[in-house]
Scaffold this motif. Structure first.
Motif, PDB file in Angstrom:
ATOM      1  N   GLY A  17       0.817  -1.213   0.000  1.00  0.00           N
ATOM      2  CA  GLY A  17       0.000   0.000   0.000  1.00  0.00           C
ATOM      3  C   GLY A  17       0.847   1.258   0.000  1.00  0.00           C
ATOM      4  N   TYR A  18       1.927   1.249   0.776  1.00  0.00           N
ATOM      5  CA  TYR A  18       2.842   2.395   0.854  1.00  0.00           C
ATOM      6  C   TYR A  18       3.443   2.685  -0.520  1.00  0.00           C
ATOM      7  CZ  TYR A  18       7.029   5.047   2.231  1.00  0.00           C
ATOM      8  OH  TYR A  18       8.018   5.988   2.343  1.00  0.00           O
ATOM      9  N   VAL A  19       3.939   1.638  -1.166  1.00  0.00           N
ATOM     10  CA  VAL A  19       4.554   1.808  -2.483  1.00  0.00           C
ATOM     11  C   VAL A  19       3.520   2.305  -3.491  1.00  0.00           C
ATOM     12  CG1 VAL A  19       5.629   0.570  -4.412  1.00  0.00           C
ATOM     13  CG2 VAL A  19       6.421   0.162  -2.075  1.00  0.00           C
ATOM     14  N   GLN A  20       2.336   1.737  -3.473  1.00  0.00           N
ATOM     15  CA  GLN A  20       1.291   2.171  -4.409  1.00  0.00           C
ATOM     16  C   GLN A  20       0.952   3.644  -4.204  1.00  0.00           C
ATOM     17  OE1 GLN A  20      -1.759  -0.703  -3.521  1.00  0.00           O
ATOM     18  NE2 GLN A  20      -1.072  -2.114  -5.109  1.00  0.00           N
ATOM     19  N   ASP A  21       0.805   4.047  -2.933  1.00  0.00           N
ATOM     20  CA  ASP A  21       0.474   5.447  -2.638  1.00  0.00           C
ATOM     21  C   ASP A  21       1.556   6.388  -3.154  1.00  0.00           C
ATOM     22  OD1 ASP A  21      -1.873   4.654  -1.420  1.00  0.00           O
ATOM     23  OD2 ASP A  21      -1.119   4.890   0.625  1.00  0.00           O
ATOM     24  N   LEU A  22       2.820   6.045  -2.904  1.00  0.00           N
ATOM     25  CA  LEU A  22       3.904   6.924  -3.334  1.00  0.00           C
ATOM     26  C   LEU A  22       4.055   6.944  -4.849  1.00  0.00           C
ATOM     27  CD1 LEU A  22       6.582   6.388  -0.547  1.00  0.00           C
ATOM     28  CD2 LEU A  22       5.015   8.289  -0.870  1.00  0.00           C
ATOM     29  N   ARG A  23       3.848   5.804  -5.508  1.00  0.00           N
ATOM     30  CA  ARG A  23       3.917   5.790  -6.971  1.00  0.00           C
ATOM     31  C   ARG A  23       2.829   6.664  -7.574  1.00  0.00           C
ATOM     32  NH1 ARG A  23       5.299  -0.540  -8.256  1.00  0.00           N
ATOM     33  NH2 ARG A  23       7.567  -0.351  -8.118  1.00  0.00           N
TER      34      ARG A  23
END
Length: 124
Positions: A97-103
């Motif tokens: 989720g963190y990676v998706q949000d930042l991308r």
């Protein structure tokens, strides 16, 4: 963004293409390359990507679903399922989720790694 799954089908292998696909996804889950909550391509998209018939990919996905490796969430798509360790599964989903949000914000993978490394140093 890199593809979620990295599949290489060997047409000269004695192993059936659907089994090659299924086994490679299982191995990527076991190795941690694919973690709980990772969205994987649709049947049609993966079929085009790896050069297989959609029915072949669908068969592999069905078996992976029966084995608890993947889960389908209706219109949201197909995802790597949570494993047997609920703490690890929660951590993997949080990381995904963190990676998706930042991308979505346009942050590069290198910057994301830098943020995680800084956070780890700050938590010492």
């Amino acid at each position: 963004m890199a593809p979620a799954v990295d599949i290489d089908i060997d047409p000269d292998s004695s192993t059936a293409p659907f089994d090659q696909l299924r086994l490679q996804i299982i191995e990527q889950v076991r190795s941690g390359q694919l973690i709980a909550g990772t969205k994987i391509p649709t049947v049609r998209a993966l079929a085009v990507e790896v050069g297989l018939a959609p029915n072949t990919v669908a068969k592999a996905y069905r078996e992976l679903g029966e084995q608890g490796v993947i889960e389908t969430r209706g219109k949201q798509g197909t995802f790597i399922a949570s494993g047997g360790d609920p703490i690890r599964a929660r951590a993997e989903k949080a990381a995904t989720g963190y990676v998706q949000d930042l991308r979505k914000l346009g942050v590069s993978d290198e910057e994301i790694l830098g943020f995680v490394q800084s956070a780890l140093r700050g938590a010492e």
